[in-house]
Design a protein around this motif. Structure first.
Motif, PDB file in Angstrom:
ATOM      1  N   ASN A  56      25.073 -13.613  21.177  1.00 56.00           N
ATOM      2  CA  ASN A  56      25.664 -12.491  21.911  1.00 56.00           C
ATOM      3  C   ASN A  56      25.294 -11.138  21.309  1.00 56.00           C
ATOM      4  OD1 ASN A  56      26.760 -14.062  23.868  1.00 56.00           O
ATOM      5  ND2 ASN A  56      28.897 -13.607  23.405  1.00 56.00           N
ATOM      6  N   ASP A  58      21.766 -10.662  22.605  1.00 60.50           N
ATOM      7  CA  ASP A  58      21.843 -10.368  24.043  1.00 60.50           C
ATOM      8  C   ASP A  58      22.270  -8.925  24.282  1.00 60.50           C
ATOM      9  OD1 ASP A  58      21.126 -12.952  24.582  1.00 60.50           O
ATOM     10  OD2 ASP A  58      23.145 -13.645  25.096  1.00 60.50           O
ATOM     11  N   THR A  59      23.234  -8.462  23.501  1.00 62.95           N
ATOM     12  CA  THR A  59      23.699  -7.072  23.628  1.00 62.95           C
ATOM     13  C   THR A  59      22.571  -6.100  23.303  1.00 62.95           C
ATOM     14  OG1 THR A  59      25.958  -7.742  23.035  1.00 62.95           O
ATOM     15  CG2 THR A  59      25.422  -5.403  22.833  1.00 62.95           C
ATOM     16  N   ALA A  90      31.577 -10.411  30.022  1.00 56.96           N
ATOM     17  CA  ALA A  90      31.379 -11.730  29.423  1.00 56.96           C
ATOM     18  C   ALA A  90      32.693 -12.298  28.905  1.00 56.96           C
ATOM     19  CB  ALA A  90      30.361 -11.635  28.282  1.00 56.96           C
ATOM     20  N   MET A 145      26.301 -14.835  27.967  1.00 61.75           N
ATOM     21  CA  MET A 145      27.186 -14.338  26.916  1.00 61.75           C
ATOM     22  C   MET A 145      28.593 -14.899  27.092  1.00 61.75           C
ATOM     23  SD  MET A 145      25.889 -10.354  26.705  1.00 61.75           S
ATOM     24  CE  MET A 145      27.146  -9.869  25.499  1.00 61.75           C
ATOM     25  N   ASN A 199      28.485 -18.284  25.605  1.00 61.27           N
ATOM     26  CA  ASN A 199      28.563 -18.213  24.148  1.00 61.27           C
ATOM     27  C   ASN A 199      29.982 -17.915  23.677  1.00 61.27           C
ATOM     28  OD1 ASN A 199      25.753 -18.530  24.088  1.00 61.27           O
ATOM     29  ND2 ASN A 199      25.384 -16.341  24.094  1.00 61.27           N
ATOM     30  N   TRP A 247      30.874  -9.295  18.159  1.00 61.25           N
ATOM     31  CA  TRP A 247      29.509  -9.214  18.691  1.00 61.25           C
ATOM     32  C   TRP A 247      29.205  -7.852  19.302  1.00 61.25           C
ATOM     33  CZ3 TRP A 247      32.091 -12.437  22.712  1.00 61.25           C
ATOM     34  CH2 TRP A 247      32.054 -11.868  23.979  1.00 61.25           C
TER      35      TRP A 247
END
Length: 489
Positions: A128, A131-132, A158, A308, A311, A347
């Motif tokens: 995550n 991904d961010t 998410a 996300m 996750n 995250w």
């Protein structure tokens, strides 16, 4: 001492099929609530990899000297290898009706499972974070959006999806799969026919043994690191679902999309000079058809945000399992929500602070596979070879059950595996082991992490008390049967 009930909520009426907020977390899922469909597993995992993170994997090969062709070969080979391990884990959810890491108490013990839980929790949070970074960098570069605002917004979406839970995740993934598919087909046709633009690279790269193995390892780790997730999303399947059907569905879904997008990412890197996955999707798509790239950017971000949520959901299960292993945790929605919110803060803060997505992808995936390869080896050997799918499920929910507080066999095998990996690791700007140095940077740590713990665990399990476990399984069956009857609507 008799084992505790595997699920305090099993005695209450069955939850609605698709409640707004899922009722269960660590609980065993009674037969009456097994409403999943095996045919949904393929599209679910296809979409899980059908997003910019996967395209970013394709950017790795050219950075280590591989050509487009060799990046594709190494990437697809790694994906097929890693997905094989991931897909076999999926059968455990349907057979046992449990989240993945709860089942690992059978190998590591009620409290000993905290050791591999560190690796799984790092995996969920690290994905995550990266991904961010990918979404924030991409949208800032394309539209000038503030990365902090983007990180907070996508984190909130998410988080909400994870709170809604299992059925809503499946629904979101299925819808995004069918909506996204035709757009990616058009983009790919445009790349193949030359409509996406680009130019032949001045430095096309070639073959490098070190680069090939790095690309292979990164790709393999991509789906091996999904291994702690899989049972979380197959545990609502009927118990009598044929294992081969689950394995096949998960395998094609989880391998087909990266086998498609990794070469596409490599083409972006070599022919467009792309260093940002979202940027490549946007520019190539708009070159093929006006606004196609913009539409694909939106769909890619939505798919990545949905992942996300995945996750966050599995991260919550790992976090709550860890806490529950020290002190019993109520199986309530409040506990689920609080755990997800805690992970979301971690995250989001870390994600908006990072600035180099490609470096983060490479380093994070390599570190995660070092931690997870020994776990997956122990878990699969235990399930398919040692215990052959037969467990005293009720005993997984008490420290006084047949599996005990500390499973020395699993812990020793895992520890030996991690230690044996150290001389072989090669992570740029982090650490390089002496064997990797001697081999010119070739990273064989994941192979060592799969083979050594499997052998050690098999040897250690030669003294298992099979009769004692058989009696515990019989007792557990009675507990589960009673819980199933009470859970009938």
């Amino acid at each position: 001492m008799a084992p505790a009930s595997p699920t305090p909520e099993a005695s209450s009426p069955a939850a609605p099929r698709t409640p707004l907020v899922e009722a269960r977390s660590l609980d065993w899922v009674p037969t009456s609530e097994r409403h999943g469909r095996v045919r949904a597993q393929g599209p679910f995992w296809f979409l899980g990899n059908f997003q910019p993170f996967t395209v970013a994997i394709g950017l790795v090969g050219p950075t280590v000297g591989l050509s487009l062709g060799w990046t594709a070969v190494a990437g697809i080979a790694g994906i097929l290898f890693g997905t094989l391990f991931m897909a076999f884990h999926a059968t455990q959810g349907a057979q046992l009706g449990l989240p993945q890491m709860i089942q690992s108490r059978a190998q590591f013990g009620y409290r000993g499972v905290l050791v591999p839980l560190v690796g799984s929790l790092i995996t969920f949070v690290a994905f995550n974070i990266v991904d961010t970074v990918i979404i924030g960098e991409g949208l800032q570069g394309l539209f000038g959006w503030d990365t902090v605002v983007v990180g907070v917004v996508i984190g909130a979406v998410a988080t909400a999806l994870a709170i809604f839970g299992h059925d809503w995740l499946h629904l979101a993934f299925t819808v995004l799969f069918w909506v996204s598919l035709p757009f990616w087909v058009v983009l790919t046709i445009g790349v193949v026919t030359g409509a996406a633009g680009g130019a032949a690279p001045t430095a096309p790269g070639g073959f490098s043994g070190t680069g090939f193995l790095i690309m292979f390892t990164v790709s393999a780790s991509y789906n091996i690191t999904y291994a702690p997730y899989v049972s979380d999303y197959s545990r609502y399947l009927p118990e009598d679902t044929a294992p081969w059907k689950i394995i096949a569905s998960v395998f094609w879904g989880a391998s087909a999309s990266p086998a498609w997008l990794i070469p596409l990412g490599a083409w972006f890197a070599t022919n467009l000079g792309v260093t940002d996955a979202l940027g490549g999707i946007h520019d190539a798509g708009n070159a093929v058809v006006p606004h196609l790239g913009t539409a694909l950017t939106v769909l890619s971000v939505l798919a990545l945000v949905a992942t996300m949520g995945l996750n966050a959901y599995s991260g919550m299960l790992s976090l709550v399992t860890g806490i529950d292993s020290i002190r019993p945790v109520p199986r309530t929605r409040t506990v689920r929500v609080v755990a997800i919110l805690v992970l979301a803060v971690v995250w989001t803060v870390a994600g908006v602070a990072l600035t180099d997505a490609s470096a983060a992808v490479n380093t994070a995936l390599l570190l995660m596979i070092y931690l997870l390869a020994p776990w997956t080896a122990v878990n699969l050997v235990d399930y398919f070879v040692v215990r052959r799918g037969h467990y005293a499920i009720a005993d997984l929910f008490t420290p006084d059950g047949v599996y005990g507080r500390w499973g020395w066999r699993g812990l020793v095998a895992y520890g030996v595996g991690v230690l044996c990996e150290l001389p072989f690791i090669n992570v740029a700007d982090f650490a390089t082991g002496p064997v990797a140095n001697a081999l010119g940077g070739v990273d064989l740590a994941p192979v060592v992490g799969l083979v050594v713990p499997a052998v050690v665990y098999l040897i250690a399990c030669r003294g298992l008390d099979a009769r004692g476990e058989a009696r515990a399984i019989e007792r557990s069956g009675s507990v589960l049967a009673a819980a199933s009857r009470e859970a009938q609507p």
